[in-house]
Structure formats: structure tokens, C-alpha cells
Design a protein around this motif. Structure first.
Motif, PDB file in Angstrom:
ATOM      1  N   LEU A  31       0.800  -1.219   0.000  1.00  0.00           N
ATOM      2  CA  LEU A  31       0.000   0.000   0.000  1.00  0.00           C
ATOM      3  C   LEU A  31       0.835   1.273   0.000  1.00  0.00           C
ATOM      4  N   ALA A 103      -6.221   1.873   8.851  1.00  0.00           N
ATOM      5  CA  ALA A 103      -7.211   1.282   7.957  1.00  0.00           C
ATOM      6  C   ALA A 103      -8.172   2.344   7.423  1.00  0.00           C
ATOM      7  N   GLY A 106      -6.020   5.116   5.317  1.00  0.00           N
ATOM      8  CA  GLY A 106      -5.376   4.593   4.117  1.00  0.00           C
ATOM      9  C   GLY A 106      -6.272   4.568   2.901  1.00  0.00           C
ATOM     10  N   SER A 107      -7.550   4.787   3.107  1.00  0.00           N
ATOM     11  CA  SER A 107      -8.490   4.804   1.979  1.00  0.00           C
ATOM     12  C   SER A 107      -8.710   6.211   1.440  1.00  0.00           C
ATOM     13  N   GLY A 108      -8.046   7.206   2.027  1.00  0.00           N
ATOM     14  CA  GLY A 108      -8.207   8.585   1.586  1.00  0.00           C
ATOM     15  C   GLY A 108      -7.333   8.926   0.395  1.00  0.00           C
ATOM     16  N   ARG A 111      -2.193   8.595   1.520  1.00  0.00           N
ATOM     17  CA  ARG A 111      -1.963   7.503   2.468  1.00  0.00           C
ATOM     18  C   ARG A 111      -0.873   7.841   3.484  1.00  0.00           C
ATOM     19  N   LEU A 187      -8.438  -6.001  -0.473  1.00  0.00           N
ATOM     20  CA  LEU A 187      -9.239  -5.038   0.284  1.00  0.00           C
ATOM     21  C   LEU A 187      -8.604  -3.667   0.429  1.00  0.00           C
ATOM     22  N   GLY A 188      -7.380  -3.506  -0.019  1.00  0.00           N
ATOM     23  CA  GLY A 188      -6.710  -2.230   0.155  1.00  0.00           C
ATOM     24  C   GLY A 188      -6.370  -1.981   1.621  1.00  0.00           C
ATOM     25  N   ALA A 189      -6.542  -0.741   2.070  1.00  0.00           N
ATOM     26  CA  ALA A 189      -6.159  -0.360   3.432  1.00  0.00           C
ATOM     27  C   ALA A 189      -6.986  -1.061   4.504  1.00  0.00           C
ATOM     28  N   VAL A 190      -8.116  -1.615   4.118  1.00  0.00           N
ATOM     29  CA  VAL A 190      -8.929  -2.384   5.077  1.00  0.00           C
ATOM     30  C   VAL A 190      -8.121  -3.543   5.662  1.00  0.00           C
TER      31      VAL A 190
END
Length: 224
Positions: A31, A103, A106-108, A111, A187-190
Motif C-alpha cells: 500500500l 485502515a 489509508g483509503s483517503g 496515504r 481489500l486495500g487499506a482495510v
């Protein structure tokens, strides 16, 4: 009053912490575009490579993680000392909160805040664990591989050698890292939610060991 678990509990906790660190490091590596959040040797080598070709702006990308990681390790040590018997429990709780924040952040669009949270969390996570069964424990596993090789040599020479603890450290870190990379892809940052939950799960185990400490003390301190 100490919240130190029994030897079996220490070993289980150490392996679990290393799985959490591996998961976070694996997810973070993907990520954060090749930046390690736990394996500082990797970032240090990349820093040196950038400096060798005078890419100073690029070098700061790998210098910052080491600085923030050290801050996290310092913070963890301070919290552990100031909070006395509940210090380690508090460190696990704050580590969990930071990974939950990673988590979410990180979705913004950027990162960077998530990177800072993950780095501080991994630095802090080294505070509760120092040694298990006379084997050093930390979120970096290079030392475990060195000690594993030495233990194998000792066994070949018919001397005692702790193979299980050193091999276990590496194995649990790698298993966590595989899971972290897999969930980051999906899931990315999840992906950071899982080690956040893992850190939170360590809290009741520490509280339970703390309640049992007076029963095990028996008038004098006992160290495994």
C-alpha cells in the motif's frame, strides 16, 4: 504487580505479535509503494541506495520511516514504564487504535497519515516483548534467522540449541506477511483492520495474566 505471562503464554504472545507485525508489514509494503513499516533494515538499505546516487529527495522517503519507527519504540517504552502494571496492556490497546486509524486513513486521497500510524504502531509493538525462553523477540526477524542457524550448528555438535522459538518467529512473521499481502490486494487499506483486531485480542490475555500473577508469585519472583 507484573503482567508477565507464563513461558507458554509468552511464547504464544510472541508468535501472535510477530504475525501481527508481518501482516502489517506485508500490507504496508504494497500500500505504501515499497516502504516497510516493520522491517527497518529494508528501508535503511533503500535509503543507502538513494544516497549512493545522490537522490536526496528520494532518500528522505526511506529516512522518515526509520525516524517515525524509533519514535514509536520510544513512545512504547515510555508508556510501558509510566503505566506500571498495565503498561503492556496499554501499549497493545494504543497499537490497535493506531492500526484501526491506518485502515481508515489509508483509503483517503493521501496515504501518508496511514503510513505514520502504521510506523508508530510497529515501533510501539516492540515494547511488550523483549525475550522469551532466553530468545530475543522483536518485529524484525533477521536476528531470528541468525540464531536459528547458530542453534542448528549447536545441535549438530550435540549442544543445546533453541530451534523451535527462532524458527517459530520467522514462520509466524512470514505467515502474517502472506496474509497481509493477500488482504491488501483484495481489500486495500482495510487489510490493517485485521492486525488491529489482533492487537486488541492481546489485551484480555494480558489482563488475565495480571490477575493470575498474585496466585503464581508465592512470596518471591519467579522468572522462566
Amino acid at each position: 504487580m507484573s503482567d508477565t505471562p507464563t513461558l507458554l503464554g509468552q511464547r504464544a504472545e510472541a508468535f501472535f505479535v510477530l504475525a501481527v507485525a508481518g501482516w502489517t508489514d506485508g500490507a504496508g509494503f504494497l500500500l505504501f509503494a515499497g516502504i516497510f513499516v516493520s522491517f527497518m533494515s529494508g528501508d535503511t538499505t533503500q535509503l543507502a541506495a538513494a544516497l549512493s546516487v545522490l537522490k536526496l529527495a528520494h532518500a528522505t522517503t526511506y529516512l522518515l520511516p526509520a525516524v517515525v519507527f524509533v519514535f514509536g519504540a520510544m513512545l512504547g517504552r515510555l508508556l510501558q514504564s509510566e503505566a506500571t502494571s498495565n503498561g503492556n496492556t496499554f501499549v497493545f490497546g494504543l497499537t490497535s487504535a493506531l492500526l484501526f486509524a491506518a485502515a481508515l486513513l489509508g483509503s483517503g486521497a493521501s496515504r501518508f497519515p496511514a503510513l505514520l500510524c502504521a510506523l508508530v504502531a510497529m515501533g510501539m509493538l516492540n515494547a511488550p516483548l523483549h525475550e522469551v525462553n532466553r530468545v530475543p523477540v522483536g518485529t524484525m526477524v533477521t536476528g531470528a534467522l541468525v540464531r536459528l542457524g547458530q542453534a542448528l550448528a549447536d545441535r549438530l555438535q550435540r549442544r543445546p540449541g533453541n530451534i523451535a522459538d527462532n524458527a517459530g518467529q520467522w514462520l509466524f512473521f512470514v505467515t502474517g506477511a502472506v496474509a497481509g499481502c493477500t488482504t491488501a490486494h483484495a481489500l486495500g487499506a482495510v487489510a490493517f483492520l485485521f492486525p488491529a483486531i489482533g492487537s486488541a485480542l492481546l489485551i484480555p490475555a494480558r489482563l488475565r495474566s495480571q490477575r493470575q500473577a498474585p496466585l503464581n508469585k508465592g512470596g518471591h519472583d519467579h522468572h522462566d
